[in-house]
Design a protein around this motif. Structure first.
Motif, PDB file in Angstrom:
ATOM      1  N   THR A  52       0.842  -1.204   0.000  1.00  0.00           N
ATOM      2  CA  THR A  52       0.000   0.000   0.000  1.00  0.00           C
ATOM      3  C   THR A  52       0.873   1.248   0.000  1.00  0.00           C
ATOM      4  OG1 THR A  52      -0.136  -0.033   2.427  1.00  0.00           O
ATOM      5  CG2 THR A  52      -1.883  -1.157   1.191  1.00  0.00           C
ATOM      6  N   GLN A  53       0.260   2.357  -0.413  1.00  0.00           N
ATOM      7  CA  GLN A  53       1.007   3.614  -0.544  1.00  0.00           C
ATOM      8  C   GLN A  53       1.219   4.249   0.830  1.00  0.00           C
ATOM      9  OE1 GLN A  53       2.182   3.729  -3.469  1.00  0.00           O
ATOM     10  NE2 GLN A  53       0.756   2.164  -4.208  1.00  0.00           N
ATOM     11  N   ARG A  54       2.164   5.186   0.896  1.00  0.00           N
ATOM     12  CA  ARG A  54       2.559   5.790   2.169  1.00  0.00           C
ATOM     13  C   ARG A  54       2.915   7.256   1.960  1.00  0.00           C
ATOM     14  NH1 ARG A  54       1.116   4.506   7.129  1.00  0.00           N
ATOM     15  NH2 ARG A  54       2.717   4.827   8.708  1.00  0.00           N
ATOM     16  N   ILE A  55       2.676   8.079   2.985  1.00  0.00           N
ATOM     17  CA  ILE A  55       3.009   9.501   2.934  1.00  0.00           C
ATOM     18  C   ILE A  55       3.723   9.892   4.225  1.00  0.00           C
ATOM     19  CG2 ILE A  55       0.816  10.318   3.934  1.00  0.00           C
ATOM     20  CD1 ILE A  55       0.961  12.675   1.957  1.00  0.00           C
ATOM     21  N   GLY A  56       4.644  10.821   4.123  1.00  0.00           N
ATOM     22  CA  GLY A  56       5.379  11.268   5.298  1.00  0.00           C
ATOM     23  C   GLY A  56       5.798  12.723   5.173  1.00  0.00           C
ATOM     24  N   LEU A  57       6.085  13.337   6.314  1.00  0.00           N
ATOM     25  CA  LEU A  57       6.539  14.719   6.378  1.00  0.00           C
ATOM     26  C   LEU A  57       8.057  14.725   6.484  1.00  0.00           C
ATOM     27  CD1 LEU A  57       5.687  17.754   6.681  1.00  0.00           C
ATOM     28  CD2 LEU A  57       5.783  17.386   9.155  1.00  0.00           C
ATOM     29  N   MET A  58       8.715  15.398   5.547  1.00  0.00           N
ATOM     30  CA  MET A  58      10.175  15.465   5.559  1.00  0.00           C
ATOM     31  C   MET A  58      10.625  16.602   6.481  1.00  0.00           C
ATOM     32  SD  MET A  58      11.194  14.714   1.574  1.00  0.00           S
ATOM     33  CE  MET A  58      10.376  16.172   0.919  1.00  0.00           C
ATOM     34  N   LEU A  59      11.560  16.279   7.353  1.00  0.00           N
ATOM     35  CA  LEU A  59      12.069  17.257   8.322  1.00  0.00           C
ATOM     36  C   LEU A  59      13.562  17.448   8.085  1.00  0.00           C
ATOM     37  CD1 LEU A  59      10.179  15.541  11.198  1.00  0.00           C
ATOM     38  CD2 LEU A  59       9.692  17.878  10.464  1.00  0.00           C
ATOM     39  N   GLY A  60      14.013  18.675   8.196  1.00  0.00           N
ATOM     40  CA  GLY A  60      15.424  18.952   7.940  1.00  0.00           C
ATOM     41  C   GLY A  60      15.733  20.427   8.057  1.00  0.00           C
ATOM     42  N   SER A  61      16.559  20.919   7.155  1.00  0.00           N
ATOM     43  CA  SER A  61      16.979  22.322   7.181  1.00  0.00           C
ATOM     44  C   SER A  61      17.288  22.755   5.756  1.00  0.00           C
ATOM     45  CB  SER A  61      18.209  22.489   8.080  1.00  0.00           C
ATOM     46  OG  SER A  61      19.284  21.687   7.606  1.00  0.00           O
ATOM     47  N   TYR A  62      17.659  24.038   5.608  1.00  0.00           N
ATOM     48  CA  TYR A  62      17.993  24.578   4.297  1.00  0.00           C
ATOM     49  C   TYR A  62      19.444  25.064   4.293  1.00  0.00           C
ATOM     50  CZ  TYR A  62      12.941  24.593   3.510  1.00  0.00           C
ATOM     51  OH  TYR A  62      11.639  24.217   3.377  1.00  0.00           O
ATOM     52  N   GLY A  63      20.115  24.872   3.179  1.00  0.00           N
ATOM     53  CA  GLY A  63      21.498  25.314   3.040  1.00  0.00           C
ATOM     54  C   GLY A  63      21.769  25.790   1.624  1.00  0.00           C
ATOM     55  N   ARG A  64      22.992  26.241   1.386  1.00  0.00           N
ATOM     56  CA  ARG A  64      23.381  26.727   0.059  1.00  0.00           C
ATOM     57  C   ARG A  64      23.543  25.556  -0.907  1.00  0.00           C
ATOM     58  NH1 ARG A  64      26.624  32.284  -0.186  1.00  0.00           N
ATOM     59  NH2 ARG A  64      26.095  31.884  -2.342  1.00  0.00           N
ATOM     60  N   GLU A  84      25.509  25.013  -4.255  1.00  0.00           N
ATOM     61  CA  GLU A  84      26.562  25.688  -5.002  1.00  0.00           C
ATOM     62  C   GLU A  84      26.467  25.513  -6.514  1.00  0.00           C
ATOM     63  OE1 GLU A  84      28.378  27.755  -3.598  1.00  0.00           O
ATOM     64  OE2 GLU A  84      28.220  27.241  -1.462  1.00  0.00           O
ATOM     65  N   LYS A  85      25.687  24.552  -6.995  1.00  0.00           N
ATOM     66  CA  LYS A  85      25.634  24.301  -8.427  1.00  0.00           C
ATOM     67  C   LYS A  85      24.760  25.308  -9.176  1.00  0.00           C
ATOM     68  CE  LYS A  85      26.672  19.370  -8.163  1.00  0.00           C
ATOM     69  NZ  LYS A  85      26.269  17.991  -8.522  1.00  0.00           N
ATOM     70  N   VAL A  86      24.030  26.136  -8.433  1.00  0.00           N
ATOM     71  CA  VAL A  86      23.188  27.177  -9.021  1.00  0.00           C
ATOM     72  C   VAL A  86      23.534  28.493  -8.319  1.00  0.00           C
ATOM     73  CG1 VAL A  86      20.819  27.991  -9.336  1.00  0.00           C
ATOM     74  CG2 VAL A  86      21.336  25.562  -9.560  1.00  0.00           C
ATOM     75  N   PRO A  87      23.738  29.586  -9.054  1.00  0.00           N
ATOM     76  CA  PRO A  87      24.026  30.870  -8.404  1.00  0.00           C
ATOM     77  C   PRO A  87      22.949  31.243  -7.387  1.00  0.00           C
ATOM     78  CG  PRO A  87      24.427  31.028 -10.759  1.00  0.00           C
ATOM     79  CD  PRO A  87      23.779  29.694 -10.530  1.00  0.00           C
ATOM     80  N   LEU A  88      23.380  31.489  -6.161  1.00  0.00           N
ATOM     81  CA  LEU A  88      22.487  31.840  -5.041  1.00  0.00           C
ATOM     82  C   LEU A  88      21.436  30.752  -4.796  1.00  0.00           C
ATOM     83  CD1 LEU A  88      21.910  35.668  -5.689  1.00  0.00           C
ATOM     84  CD2 LEU A  88      23.600  34.593  -4.210  1.00  0.00           C
ATOM     85  N   GLY A  89      21.813  29.515  -5.039  1.00  0.00           N
ATOM     86  CA  GLY A  89      20.870  28.406  -4.907  1.00  0.00           C
ATOM     87  C   GLY A  89      20.632  27.973  -3.472  1.00  0.00           C
ATOM     88  N   ILE A  90      19.501  27.304  -3.251  1.00  0.00           N
ATOM     89  CA  ILE A  90      19.108  26.783  -1.941  1.00  0.00           C
ATOM     90  C   ILE A  90      18.760  25.303  -2.089  1.00  0.00           C
ATOM     91  CG2 ILE A  90      17.352  26.855  -0.107  1.00  0.00           C
ATOM     92  CD1 ILE A  90      17.087  29.815  -0.532  1.00  0.00           C
ATOM     93  N   LYS A  91      19.191  24.504  -1.124  1.00  0.00           N
ATOM     94  CA  LYS A  91      18.797  23.093  -1.117  1.00  0.00           C
ATOM     95  C   LYS A  91      18.097  22.765   0.192  1.00  0.00           C
ATOM     96  CE  LYS A  91      23.326  21.404   0.515  1.00  0.00           C
ATOM     97  NZ  LYS A  91      24.492  20.559   0.183  1.00  0.00           N
ATOM     98  N   ALA A  92      17.138  21.859   0.106  1.00  0.00           N
ATOM     99  CA  ALA A  92      16.459  21.338   1.294  1.00  0.00           C
ATOM    100  C   ALA A  92      17.179  20.073   1.720  1.00  0.00           C
ATOM    101  CB  ALA A  92      14.995  21.048   0.979  1.00  0.00           C
ATOM    102  N   LYS A  93      17.708  20.049   2.929  1.00  0.00           N
ATOM    103  CA  LYS A  93      18.450  18.896   3.442  1.00  0.00           C
ATOM    104  C   LYS A  93      17.525  18.072   4.329  1.00  0.00           C
ATOM    105  CE  LYS A  93      21.794  21.385   5.259  1.00  0.00           C
ATOM    106  NZ  LYS A  93      23.098  21.706   5.891  1.00  0.00           N
ATOM    107  N   VAL A  94      17.153  16.883   3.852  1.00  0.00           N
ATOM    108  CA  VAL A  94      16.195  16.029   4.555  1.00  0.00           C
ATOM    109  C   VAL A  94      16.946  15.143   5.545  1.00  0.00           C
ATOM    110  CG1 VAL A  94      14.397  14.297   4.309  1.00  0.00           C
ATOM    111  CG2 VAL A  94      14.681  16.050   2.541  1.00  0.00           C
ATOM    112  N   GLU A  95      16.590  15.256   6.833  1.00  0.00           N
ATOM    113  CA  GLU A  95      17.237  14.474   7.892  1.00  0.00           C
ATOM    114  C   GLU A  95      16.365  13.341   8.407  1.00  0.00           C
ATOM    115  OE1 GLU A  95      20.256  14.917   8.639  1.00  0.00           O
ATOM    116  OE2 GLU A  95      20.822  16.983   8.240  1.00  0.00           O
ATOM    117  N   ALA A  96      15.054  13.457   8.232  1.00  0.00           N
ATOM    118  CA  ALA A  96      14.144  12.431   8.755  1.00  0.00           C
ATOM    119  C   ALA A  96      12.802  12.526   8.038  1.00  0.00           C
ATOM    120  CB  ALA A  96      13.948  12.597  10.263  1.00  0.00           C
ATOM    121  N   ILE A  97      12.047  11.441   8.067  1.00  0.00           N
ATOM    122  CA  ILE A  97      10.678  11.424   7.548  1.00  0.00           C
ATOM    123  C   ILE A  97       9.749  10.964   8.667  1.00  0.00           C
ATOM    124  CG2 ILE A  97       9.084  10.396   5.887  1.00  0.00           C
ATOM    125  CD1 ILE A  97      11.421  10.040   3.976  1.00  0.00           C
ATOM    126  N   TYR A  98       8.814  11.838   9.033  1.00  0.00           N
ATOM    127  CA  TYR A  98       7.799  11.477  10.040  1.00  0.00           C
ATOM    128  C   TYR A  98       6.560  10.997   9.281  1.00  0.00           C
ATOM    129  CZ  TYR A  98       4.327  11.847  13.739  1.00  0.00           C
ATOM    130  OH  TYR A  98       3.320  11.572  14.637  1.00  0.00           O
TER     131      TYR A  98
END
Length: 588
Positions: free
Chosen positions: A267-279, A281-295
């Motif tokens: 069966t299918q499943r859904i979760g909330l990704m928890l983490g933080s944001y950081g730079r 570097e592969k895109v000028p002034l880019g932002i990445k979402a860093k996923v540390e856990a899934i609730y």
């Protein structure tokens, strides 16, 4: 005859309707009460010339009519002011001064009817936004064979490019520029360096609602309508920027553990990704979402979908993650169907000929994005779109399990807020709602390339493609894994009762069945599912032990293993932990 008076300020351009005999004090009162509620009235200065250094206090004109001040229909006045003061003026006696700075006969007491209350910002931009605001993001280029200067010189062939440069995008296959590159581009366009006018916020949230409080001499909608309260027609285009450029899962086991629920149950499943944001570097002034856990949220899973249930512990879980320094960064769900070949392959459901994200999933994503808005000082409202992402785990064209990351565009958020769109029975189409007494539906158009290769506008009614409201992101894993949560041992995941995966006291006993090693103990403690059970599911540990556990996990996540060991010894000697150990040993 009613006339429109325009005011340009650092927060944008505002319009106020006025009669020829309307006092300027009443015009200003309407402006402050509707659009500039947190402005200090005493600090407001006005001029008819954007480059004038001789602005006069707005209070000076309070008792003058629009005609006496020479304000014609469409007149533009330029305002400067300060915010967050405590003005409590109810009247003032000032000499009369004209808009252009010339003296006029003095008037008696001036009545001021504006009630101005200060607002205090309760939320701030994320640290990554403050960091990128200070960075110009210029793209440096090396000296080329076309350069005719020494190493200290610079020319058009080697000068730095702005972060929104289109040629750089094309060369590096960047489909969307970063959000901060877009802000810089808009700032450069709206607030030109050579212009002497006041600062104007470059961003404004999309607002497609009809103004039901319009005072332009007609009854409110649906009994009346005018060009002032009627929203303009909407032309949809692919959004040129994205709020987040990349989604990075800090450990492959985060995703693997999540997919295991489908492998076990089908069966299918859904979760909330928890983490933080950081730079990023592969895109000028880019932002990445860093996923540390899934609730994994409370849900009823099905083979072809799922039903979200009420999340009773939402506040507790989010508070715990906030204490750990983590925030919700996105939602992730599965859409998997075994190919039946016995080799672990899955069916590819999502592709160019079907859909990538259905209209139902798009609106679902928009509602999550609205739940977690992006605080932004460059927007007139103090917020703009969202950094919240949506990830789908499904089969790719090779029959392998893959992840795709998306965001709904800022226009999609505006359309949902105005209740203009709904899911369609065709997953790749968004349905436009019918107009009624509560909802005015403007013309919605979208641009497309026809069979002759020409770009044309097409009417969006009754439906239009989902892709016009969708922004795609890249995703991946770090080259060197360094997750925030260090525990490599599994612990039962929350809300998995349907597959008999329920955390118990015996699981805690097994999890900490280790030798007296402070380093190993802190590592075992650093597990999001264990922390949620210990601090939110059980009622054994007190607030002091809870804070100490959070401190240990944060220290270990930051690489401070020595201090985490010292705090671990304090935790092991605390009354709450001793009580927990006794309960576990007795087998309750």
């Amino acid at each position: 005859m009613s006339k429109i008076i325009r005011f340009r300020s650092k927060d944008g351009v505002f319009r106020v309707n006025a009669e020829p005999l309307t006092k300027f004090g009443d015009i200003l009162s309407e402006l402050l009460s509707k659009s500039l509620k947190d402005v200090n009235l005493e600090s407001v200065k006005v001029s008819s010339d954007p480059g004038s250094c001789d602005q006069a206090s707005a209070i000076s004109y309070m008792n003058k009519t629009a005609t006496e001040l020479g304000l014609e229909n469409g007149a533009m006045l330029y305002l400067t002011y300060d915010r967050n003061s405590l003005p409590t003026l109810s009247s003032a006696s000032v000499p009369g001064v004209s808009i252009n700075g010339k003296s006029e006969p003095s008037d008696k007491t001036v009545q001021i009817n504006a009630t101005v209350t200060p607002t205090t910002a309760t939320t701030k931009q994320l640290p990554i936004d403050d960091e990128l605001d200070k960075d110009e993001g210029l793209i440096k280029r090396k000296k080329t064979t076309f350069c005719r200067h020494n190493d200290k010189g610079m020319c058009e062939y080697c000068s730095s490019l702005p972060p929104w440069d289109k040629s750089y995008q094309e060369q590096h296959s960047i489909k969307h520029i970063s959000f901060h590159a877009y802000v810089d581009e808009m700032n450069a366009d709206v607030n030109k360096a050579e212009s002497l006018s006041s600062y104007i916020t470059p961003l404004r949230e999309s607002d497609f609602k009809i103004d039901k409080h319009c005072t332009n001499d007609h009854e409110p909608w649906p009994k009346g309508i005018c060009s002032k309260c009627q929203p303009s027609s909407i032309t949809l285009q692919t959004q040129k920027f994205r709020m987040v450029d990349h989604v990075e899962f800090q450990d492959s086991e985060i995703v693997n553990d999540f997919i295991n629920s489908w492998r076990v149950s089908g069966t299918q499943r859904i979760g909330l990704m928890l983490g933080s944001y950081g730079r990023y570097e592969k895109v000028p002034l880019g932002i990445k979402a860093k996923v540390e856990a899934i609730y994994e949220l409370p849900q009823l899973d099905r083979e072809d979908g799922l039903i979200l249930q009420k999340w009773e512990d939402e506040e507790k879980v989010l508070d715990l993650m906030h204490d750990l320094g983590l925030v919700p960064v996105g939602i992730i769900f599965t859409d998997l169907l075994d190919a039946g070949k016995g080799d672990g392959s899955v069916i590819c459901k999502r592709h160019r000929e079907s859909f990538f994200l259905s209209s139902l999933e798009l609106i679902f994503a928009v509602k999550w994005q609205m739940k977690f808005p992006n605080i932004c000082k460059w927007s007139s409202s103090g917020k703009f779109s969202s950094k919240f992402v949506t990830c789908v785990i499904s089969g790719n064209s090779s029959g392998q399990i893959d992840i795709e990351a998306y965001q709904a565009s800022e226009s999609a958020e505006g359309l949902v807020k105005a209740d203009l769109i709904s899911p369609s029975t065709h997953p790749n189409q968004v349905f436009i709602n019918e107009q009624n007494s509560e909802r005015y539906v403007p013309d919605i158009m979208y641009t497309m390339v026809n069979e002759y290769g020409l770009e044309v506008k097409k009417n969006g009614k009754p439906s239009f493609p989902v892709e016009y409201l969708l922004v795609s992101l890249t995703h991946g894993f770090p080259e060197t894994s360094s997750p925030f949560f260090k525990d490599s041992k599994k612990f039962p995941i929350e809300n998995r009762n349907y597959i008999d995966e329920v955390p118990t006291m015996s699981d805690i006993k097994e999890h900490f069945d280790i030798k007296e090693d402070a380093g190993e103990f802190t590592s075992r403690l650093s597990n999001p599912h264990l922390l949620n059970y210990l601090l939110n599911g059980l009622q054994v540990l007190g607030p002091a032990e809870g804070k100490l556990i959070v401190k240990i996990v944060r220290e270990l996540g930051a690489g401070d293993s020595e201090n985490s060991k010292i705090d671990a010894y304090n935790l092991l000697e605390s009354p709450g932990w001793k009580s927990l150990k006794m309960i576990v040993d007795l087998g309750y």
